[in-house]
Design a protein around this motif. Sequence first.
Motif, PDB file in Angstrom:
ATOM      1  N   GLY A  44      62.336  54.292-117.542  1.00 24.66           N
ATOM      2  CA  GLY A  44      63.174  54.741-116.722  1.00 24.66           C
ATOM      3  C   GLY A  44      63.528  53.827-115.691  1.00 24.66           C
ATOM      4  N   GLY A  45      62.774  52.989-115.111  1.00 27.74           N
ATOM      5  CA  GLY A  45      62.964  52.166-114.174  1.00 27.74           C
ATOM      6  C   GLY A  45      63.090  52.590-112.790  1.00 27.74           C
ATOM      7  N   TRP A  46      62.527  54.056-112.518  1.00 23.12           N
ATOM      8  CA  TRP A  46      62.566  54.374-111.231  1.00 23.12           C
ATOM      9  C   TRP A  46      61.322  54.439-110.456  1.00 23.12           C
ATOM     10  CZ3 TRP A  46      63.794  57.822-115.302  1.00 23.12           C
ATOM     11  CH2 TRP A  46      62.942  58.678-115.710  1.00 23.12           C
ATOM     12  N   ALA A  54      64.179  62.766-106.495  1.00 29.33           N
ATOM     13  CA  ALA A  54      64.871  63.854-107.422  1.00 29.33           C
ATOM     14  C   ALA A  54      64.308  65.392-107.376  1.00 29.33           C
ATOM     15  CB  ALA A  54      64.455  63.343-108.874  1.00 29.33           C
ATOM     16  N   ARG A  55      63.073  65.495-106.872  1.00 25.77           N
ATOM     17  CA  ARG A  55      62.517  66.784-106.766  1.00 25.77           C
ATOM     18  C   ARG A  55      63.253  67.357-105.720  1.00 25.77           C
ATOM     19  NH1 ARG A  55      57.879  64.429-109.054  1.00 25.77           N
ATOM     20  NH2 ARG A  55      57.100  63.897-107.177  1.00 25.77           N
ATOM     21  N   GLU A  56      63.576  66.592-104.400  1.00 26.03           N
ATOM     22  CA  GLU A  56      63.940  67.054-103.289  1.00 26.03           C
ATOM     23  C   GLU A  56      65.706  67.610-103.554  1.00 26.03           C
ATOM     24  OE1 GLU A  56      61.724  63.809-100.317  1.00 26.03           O
ATOM     25  OE2 GLU A  56      63.841  63.784-100.609  1.00 26.03           O
ATOM     26  N   LEU A  57      66.006  67.223-104.563  1.00 27.81           N
ATOM     27  CA  LEU A  57      67.505  67.245-104.861  1.00 27.81           C
ATOM     28  C   LEU A  57      67.951  68.648-105.682  1.00 27.81           C
ATOM     29  CD1 LEU A  57      68.933  63.743-105.221  1.00 27.81           C
ATOM     30  CD2 LEU A  57      69.165  65.097-103.393  1.00 27.81           C
ATOM     31  N   LEU A  58      66.769  69.199-106.384  1.00 23.90           N
ATOM     32  CA  LEU A  58      67.190  70.379-106.882  1.00 23.90           C
ATOM     33  C   LEU A  58      67.852  71.370-106.162  1.00 23.90           C
ATOM     34  CD1 LEU A  58      63.434  70.551-108.473  1.00 23.90           C
ATOM     35  CD2 LEU A  58      65.700  70.073-109.896  1.00 23.90           C
ATOM     36  N   PRO A  59      68.324  72.073-106.661  1.00 24.89           N
ATOM     37  CA  PRO A  59      69.241  73.170-105.902  1.00 24.89           C
ATOM     38  C   PRO A  59      68.204  74.146-105.317  1.00 24.89           C
ATOM     39  CG  PRO A  59      70.308  72.859-108.149  1.00 24.89           C
ATOM     40  CD  PRO A  59      69.098  72.280-108.000  1.00 24.89           C
ATOM     41  N   ASN A  78      66.448  65.688-115.054  1.00 24.15           N
ATOM     42  CA  ASN A  78      67.761  65.065-114.188  1.00 24.15           C
ATOM     43  C   ASN A  78      67.673  63.513-114.161  1.00 24.15           C
ATOM     44  OD1 ASN A  78      68.667  67.642-113.566  1.00 24.15           O
ATOM     45  ND2 ASN A  78      67.885  67.624-111.539  1.00 24.15           N
ATOM     46  N   LEU A  79      66.396  63.072-113.908  1.00 18.40           N
ATOM     47  CA  LEU A  79      66.498  61.588-114.073  1.00 18.40           C
ATOM     48  C   LEU A  79      66.768  60.894-115.306  1.00 18.40           C
ATOM     49  CD1 LEU A  79      63.185  60.750-111.732  1.00 18.40           C
ATOM     50  CD2 LEU A  79      65.489  60.089-111.231  1.00 18.40           C
ATOM     51  N   LEU A  80      65.998  61.453-116.461  1.00 24.12           N
ATOM     52  CA  LEU A  80      66.039  60.873-117.587  1.00 24.12           C
ATOM     53  C   LEU A  80      67.741  60.976-118.111  1.00 24.12           C
ATOM     54  CD1 LEU A  80      63.327  62.593-119.464  1.00 24.12           C
ATOM     55  CD2 LEU A  80      63.589  60.216-118.903  1.00 24.12           C
ATOM     56  N   PHE A 178      58.448  50.835 -97.946  1.00 26.28           N
ATOM     57  CA  PHE A 178      59.065  51.704 -97.340  1.00 26.28           C
ATOM     58  C   PHE A 178      59.789  52.781 -97.941  1.00 26.28           C
ATOM     59  CE2 PHE A 178      63.070  52.462 -94.164  1.00 26.28           C
ATOM     60  CZ  PHE A 178      62.443  53.493 -93.407  1.00 26.28           C
ATOM     61  N   PRO A 179      59.676  54.095 -97.996  1.00 24.26           N
ATOM     62  CA  PRO A 179      60.217  55.276 -98.977  1.00 24.26           C
ATOM     63  C   PRO A 179      61.632  55.109 -98.632  1.00 24.26           C
ATOM     64  CG  PRO A 179      58.163  55.903 -97.906  1.00 24.26           C
ATOM     65  CD  PRO A 179      58.468  54.651 -97.314  1.00 24.26           C
ATOM     66  N   ASP A 180      62.343  55.080 -97.674  1.00 24.92           N
ATOM     67  CA  ASP A 180      63.677  55.247 -97.527  1.00 24.92           C
ATOM     68  C   ASP A 180      64.703  54.231 -98.150  1.00 24.92           C
ATOM     69  OD1 ASP A 180      62.010  56.386 -95.533  1.00 24.92           O
ATOM     70  OD2 ASP A 180      63.978  56.609 -94.176  1.00 24.92           O
ATOM     71  N   THR A 181      64.134  53.053 -98.479  1.00 26.54           N
ATOM     72  CA  THR A 181      64.921  52.113 -99.441  1.00 26.54           C
ATOM     73  C   THR A 181      64.274  52.227-100.860  1.00 26.54           C
ATOM     74  OG1 THR A 181      63.145  50.352 -98.845  1.00 26.54           O
ATOM     75  CG2 THR A 181      65.120  50.312 -97.420  1.00 26.54           C
ATOM     76  N   ASN A 182      63.154  52.378-100.988  1.00 24.18           N
ATOM     77  CA  ASN A 182      62.395  52.280-102.529  1.00 24.18           C
ATOM     78  C   ASN A 182      62.856  53.312-103.070  1.00 24.18           C
ATOM     79  OD1 ASN A 182      60.677  50.887-103.798  1.00 24.18           O
ATOM     80  ND2 ASN A 182      59.123  52.595-103.819  1.00 24.18           N
ATOM     81  N   ALA A 183      63.219  54.641-102.668  1.00 28.54           N
ATOM     82  CA  ALA A 183      63.669  55.713-103.182  1.00 28.54           C
ATOM     83  C   ALA A 183      65.259  55.540-103.771  1.00 28.54           C
ATOM     84  CB  ALA A 183      63.754  56.957-102.473  1.00 28.54           C
ATOM     85  N   HIS A 184      65.985  54.426-103.149  1.00 27.93           N
ATOM     86  CA  HIS A 184      67.484  54.504-103.860  1.00 27.93           C
ATOM     87  C   HIS A 184      67.714  52.891-104.224  1.00 27.93           C
ATOM     88  CE1 HIS A 184      67.951  58.315-101.814  1.00 27.93           C
ATOM     89  NE2 HIS A 184      67.205  57.663-100.860  1.00 27.93           N
ATOM     90  N   GLY A 185      66.591  52.261-104.899  1.00 25.57           N
ATOM     91  CA  GLY A 185      66.819  51.202-105.476  1.00 25.57           C
ATOM     92  C   GLY A 185      67.242  50.058-104.434  1.00 25.57           C
TER      93      GLY A 185
END
Length: 228
Positions: A44-46, A54-59, A78-80, A178-185
């Motif tokens: 997946g490359g994430w 991705a779990r935080e973004l669940l409705p 969702n990621l896949l 740093f998670p804030d950057t790492n989570a978003h590529g």
Amino acid sequence: MSHIHDMGGRLGTGAVAPVANEPVFKTDWHARAMAVTVLAARPGGWTIDASRHARELLPPADYMRLSYYEKWIAALANLLAARGLVTTAEIDAGQSLAPAPTAEIAKRIAPAEVAQMPAGSPYVRGAGPAPLFAAADRVRSLRPAMNRCGVAGGHTRLPAYAAGHVGRVVAQRGNHVFPDTNAHGLGEAPEPLYTVAFAARDLWGTEAQAGDEVMIDLWQSYLEAADD
């Protein structure tokens, strides 16, 4: 504004009831859910931070309805789909409907490789900016608890209940991803990590026992010097 997952300090969720000698996985599918989520990251490359986000973004309704590992599987789906590794039709069908691209097949992990894979996701890095704070320094966590690299609604590891409070640096932990950057590529952007102690009553009010402290590991971008 915090995501639905940031539930620390919210009223109405009831007391935490620890269970002695509880198994790591209550059912076999829990273990499989964790395994497939971790192993899917390579093709997946994430990153682990992207998976958490991705779990935080669940409705919100789904987040509150689903069990712990059901959240993992929903976020993985969702990621896949977002990376084009599966289609929504395949998710609905529960099976592959077309051959996988050759490039993705090459990234698959063979069963023999699994035992050789490193456990966990080491975050410590040798390089990074110099620390701004030392043990015993008074610091204030920034408010609001939001992504610190400019991504609206993005991932952060600063809990909302600790934002805007003054604490004391207990220890420097070196430079960490740093998670804030790492989570978003946006790269690992390692920076100093600190263990910060907050008075429990500052966070929870008089319901907390006097003298108790809450220790939180916080990245440098979440902190500023507390002058008052």
